[in-house]
Design a protein around this motif. Structure first.
Motif, PDB file in Angstrom:
ATOM      1  N   UNK A   1       0.831  -1.197   0.000  1.00 16.64           N
ATOM      2  CA  UNK A   1       0.000   0.000   0.000  1.00 16.64           C
ATOM      3  C   UNK A   1       0.867   1.248   0.000  1.00 16.64           C
ATOM      4  N   UNK A   2       0.302   2.294  -0.578  1.00 28.76           N
ATOM      5  CA  UNK A   2       1.009   3.559  -0.671  1.00 28.76           C
ATOM      6  C   UNK A   2       0.938   4.288   0.658  1.00 28.76           C
ATOM      7  N   UNK A   3       1.975   5.062   0.921  1.00 31.08           N
ATOM      8  CA  UNK A   3       1.997   5.840   2.154  1.00 31.08           C
ATOM      9  C   UNK A   3       0.874   6.870   2.140  1.00 31.08           C
ATOM     10  N   UNK A   4       0.130   6.935   3.209  1.00 32.60           N
ATOM     11  CA  UNK A   4      -0.979   7.879   3.316  1.00 32.60           C
ATOM     12  C   UNK A   4      -0.414   9.247   3.706  1.00 32.60           C
ATOM     13  N   UNK A   5      -0.639  10.214   2.852  1.00 35.25           N
ATOM     14  CA  UNK A   5      -0.146  11.571   3.106  1.00 35.25           C
ATOM     15  C   UNK A   5      -1.283  12.566   2.950  1.00 35.25           C
ATOM     16  N   UNK A   6      -1.166  13.658   3.648  1.00 36.22           N
ATOM     17  CA  UNK A   6      -2.154  14.723   3.522  1.00 36.22           C
ATOM     18  C   UNK A   6      -1.913  15.502   2.231  1.00 36.22           C
ATOM     19  N   UNK A   7      -2.992  15.830   1.545  1.00 30.40           N
ATOM     20  CA  UNK A   7      -2.879  16.555   0.284  1.00 30.40           C
ATOM     21  C   UNK A   7      -2.383  17.973   0.542  1.00 30.40           C
ATOM     22  N   UNK A   8      -1.413  18.395  -0.262  1.00 33.11           N
ATOM     23  CA  UNK A   8      -0.864  19.751  -0.151  1.00 33.11           C
ATOM     24  C   UNK A   8      -1.539  20.625  -1.202  1.00 33.11           C
TER      25      UNK A   8
END
Length: 704
Positions: free
Chosen positions: A205-212
């Motif tokens: 799974x892809x790392x969950x990041x907050x949208x910039x």
């Protein structure tokens, strides 16, 4: 803030026995699951901290055992809480031990480690994963279980269990009742090893990041500016964004990221051979034999300056004018009104509703940063069923990027399908419906759902990285079965499509179109592979290479002759002549066959070519011999150029050369050498005269 996870892995003799159903023991399955959890956390490159505690270890190594004598034995803190790495997977034990540990005490050790052994780090979550089969009851569960549970709640611990199904009636005992209280009190979860490996840990799974957000003013005309924020909805990112370079020591076979290969770049003046400093060099462009200096200042003055960053609306057009073929695949962005600005949000909502009602699309110019290349985008309305309103931003191709392709018309009578054929295609489409790919035994009947299907290429790249980290000297494996399944048709759809496919085959008669391969006429011919003794050709020797098969024409095939071949050119000539084919066409084909027999000869026997020339010469004697004489003249020049003078002498010897005037009054040749002597004189005088003007030293240089 980091997310912390402590894995409690049972390695005692209780989990060493293999189950009756499968050959793997619980220890082997749990170790594989723990390694997969660590592998996923490593490849996700998120802010994760992981620690490992071994339950049932031979060694006792924990903070609680040093405080309470005789308690918390056979519990070892194998890895401190740290960023996960491949060494943690390598340090997992290969075999179970003979020790016995208490999983309840292991939970207390994990909680104590969070409270007393971790400092200076802010943790967003504190997770404990317990992996055991619960075949051993806790030796001394205290009466104050409620006090322990309250402590877990206050500290924010989350207890998750990977093992057997603790809620099944077969495992109902005091151990499962106690662990249920921990899971439910801490809002944890439980799963079997098989299910978590089959579903949760099946793919990376892809790392969950907050949208910039990209904050900009959406400009419409000179007076309207709406503060908006753009978020990336779809972006084509590689499996690994950045690679860390390391140098491998050939002696110790260890890699180092602090060392690197030093590269130096020097500039040398070709005229003087001296070294020139980098700051003294001037770039230039070569124009013919001259080099014109072209500095960075000149380059900047000639470069197009797009200006400051912007998102400007050029105009609006009908949505029907924007075809999917004209959109590029660089990604998709969603545009919202600036966060906290209610007026901007209302303006964006009003713009979305207007575009939707009028069926319009905005054409905008986007410059992401100052002085970067501008790009054109289509600004389209998005209205979701859950009252989700925004604008979508997708790139438009320029004219140079679009390739015009013309296709033949399909609305012709010969391409028209019958109603039965159309219905057959509809049946196939209904049978291949991906939303009904599975039966009721599955939770979801849809196959390959949108936004849930993973990329096979990305998964295979990550698998290869994990395999190379654990096996540096072994070749990379093939894609595993789970990845290959993404390319396969679901079994239910394949079964449903059999009858519609058979019906389509019966309704459409297809003829196979054979595409003829272009033959390379200049391909070299290896003669050595065909030099085989005659006796071997007549025997059934399996070592003989496959010889090219030539089908010789028989007497019955004369009527099927369409052109003159090199096999029997005279017979082919006569057969075609009997069908009243004109001599001009026959001569062209005959000359082509004769030249092929001469130029492609490999045995030095030109008898077939000489006989064909005799026959052709006899035909031209009866008519105008001009074409024949011109061809012979041209043929002799080609033979001399290709060093086949023996063939020229053979033509004169066999009397198949020019047709002379006493044979046919239309000929311009008095005798055999009348034209050749003048031609030879003309060719010989030129080299002799030029050679006199060249010095002996120059001639010797060319000879060398």
């Amino acid at each position: 803030m980091s997310q912390a996870t402590i894995i409690i892995l049972d390695v005692g003799r209780i989990v060493a026995l293999a189950d009756e159903k499968d050959e793997k023991s619980f220890f082997e399955s749990a170790k594989e699951c723990a390694a997969r959890i660590l592998e996923r956390k490593i490849l996700s490159q998120g802010k994760n901290l992981v620690g490992i505690i071994l339950l049932g270890s031979k060694v006792t190594k924990n903070n609680m055992a040093s405080q309470f004598d005789g308690a918390f034995r056979h519990i070892e803190v194998l890895s401190e809480l740290q960023t996960p790495n491949w060494k943690m997977i390598r340090n997992l034990p290969d075999k179970p031990s003979n020790g016995k540990g208490d999983w309840f005490e292991a939970l207390l050790v994990a909680a104590d480690y969070y409270k007393n052994c971790v400092s200076g780090v802010k943790l967003a979550s504190k997770q404990i994963i317990l992996m055991t089969n619960f075949k051993k009851r806790p030796s001394g569960a205290p009466d104050s279980v409620d006090e322990v549970l309250n402590g877990f709640k206050e500290e924010g611990y989350e207890v998750n269990v990977i093992g057997p199904d603790i809620y099944s009636k077969e495992l109902e005992n005091k151990a499962t009742d106690l662990i249920k209280e921990f899971v439910e009190a801490t809002n944890g979860a439980t799963a079997t090893v098989e299910n978590i490996m089959k579903y949760d840990l099946l793919f990376h799974r892809k790392k969950v990041t907050n949208a910039i957000p990209w904050n900009i003013d959406l400009s419409i005309g000179p007076n309207i500016k709406i503060p908006v924020s753009s978020y990336s909805r779809i972006k084509d990112d590689p499996a690994v964004k950045s690679w860390q370079k390391a140098v491998k020591d050939p002696i110790t076979t260890t890699s180092s990221t602090s060392e690197a290969v030093v590269k130096t770049k020097e500039y040398i003046n070709q005229e003087s051979g001296t070294k020139v400093e980098a700051e003294d060099k001037v770039q230039g462009l070569q124009y013919g034999q001259k080099i014109i200096p072209f500095s960075e200042t000149d380059k900047k003055t000639m470069q197009y300056q797009p200006g400051e960053k912007c998102l400007s609306v050029y105009g609006f057009t009908s949505a029907d004018n924007i075809k999917w073929q004209n959109l590029n695949g660089d990604g998709l962005n969603y545009v919202f009104g600036r966060k906290g600005d209610k007026r901007a949000q209302k303006a964006v909502r009003c713009l979305v509703e207007c575009l939707h009602e009028l069926n319009l699309v905005g054409i905008v110019r986007k410059v992401h940063f100052n002085n970067t290349n501008p790009k054109m985008f289509a600004l389209m309305p998005v209205i979701d069923t859950n009252n989700f309103v925004c604008l979508s931003l997708i790139g438009i191709c320029y004219k140079e990027d679009i390739k015009q392709m013309s296709f033949p018309a399909t609305n012709l009578k010969k391409h028209k399908c019958t109603q039965e054929q159309v219905d057959a295609f509809k049946e196939l489409i209904n049978a291949m419906d991906l939303t009904k790919a599975y039966d009721d035994t599955f939770d979801d009947t849809e196959a390959f759902p949108i936004a849930e299907c993973v990329s096979p290429s990305v998964q295979y790249v990550l698998d290869c990285i994990a395999f190379r980290a654990m096996n540096p000297d072994k070749p990379l494996p093939k894609p595993r079965e789970e990845i290959l399944t993404l390319f396969k048709v679901p079994p239910l759809l394949e079964a449903n499509a059999k009858k519609p496919l058979e019906k389509l085959k019966s309704l459409f008669t297809l003829t196979k179109v054979e595409v003829k391969k272009r033959k390379n006429k200049n391909a070299p011919l290896d003669i050595d592979q065909f030099k085989i003794p005659v006796g071997d050709l007549q025997s059934d020797n399996p070592n003989i290479p496959n010889m090219p098969k030539i089908q010789l024409p028989t007497k019955d095939d004369v009527t099927e002759i369409k052109t003159i071949s090199t096999v029997n050119p005279i017979e082919d000539f006569k057969a075609l002549q009997s069908r009243n084919k004109p001599l001009s066409e026959l001569a062209t084909e005959m000359i082509k066959a004769i030249e092929s027999l001469i130029h492609n000869n490999i045995d030095g026997n030109y008898s077939k070519a000489i006989d064909a020339m005799k026959h052709l010469r006899s035909e031209f004697v009866k008519t105008d011999p001009t074409d024949y004489n011109d061809w012979v003249k041209k043929l002799k020049v080609e033979l001399v150029d290709s060093d086949k003078t023996e063939v020229v002498d053979l033509l004169t010897e066999k009397q198949v050369s020019y047709i002379l005037k006493h044979e046919n009054s239309l000929s311009t040749y008095e005798d055999e050498h009348s034209h050749e002597e003048s031609q030879m004189y003309e060719n010989d005088t030129i080299p002799n005269s030029t050679e006199l003007t060249i010095s002996t030293d120059v001639q010797n240089m060319f000879d060398d």
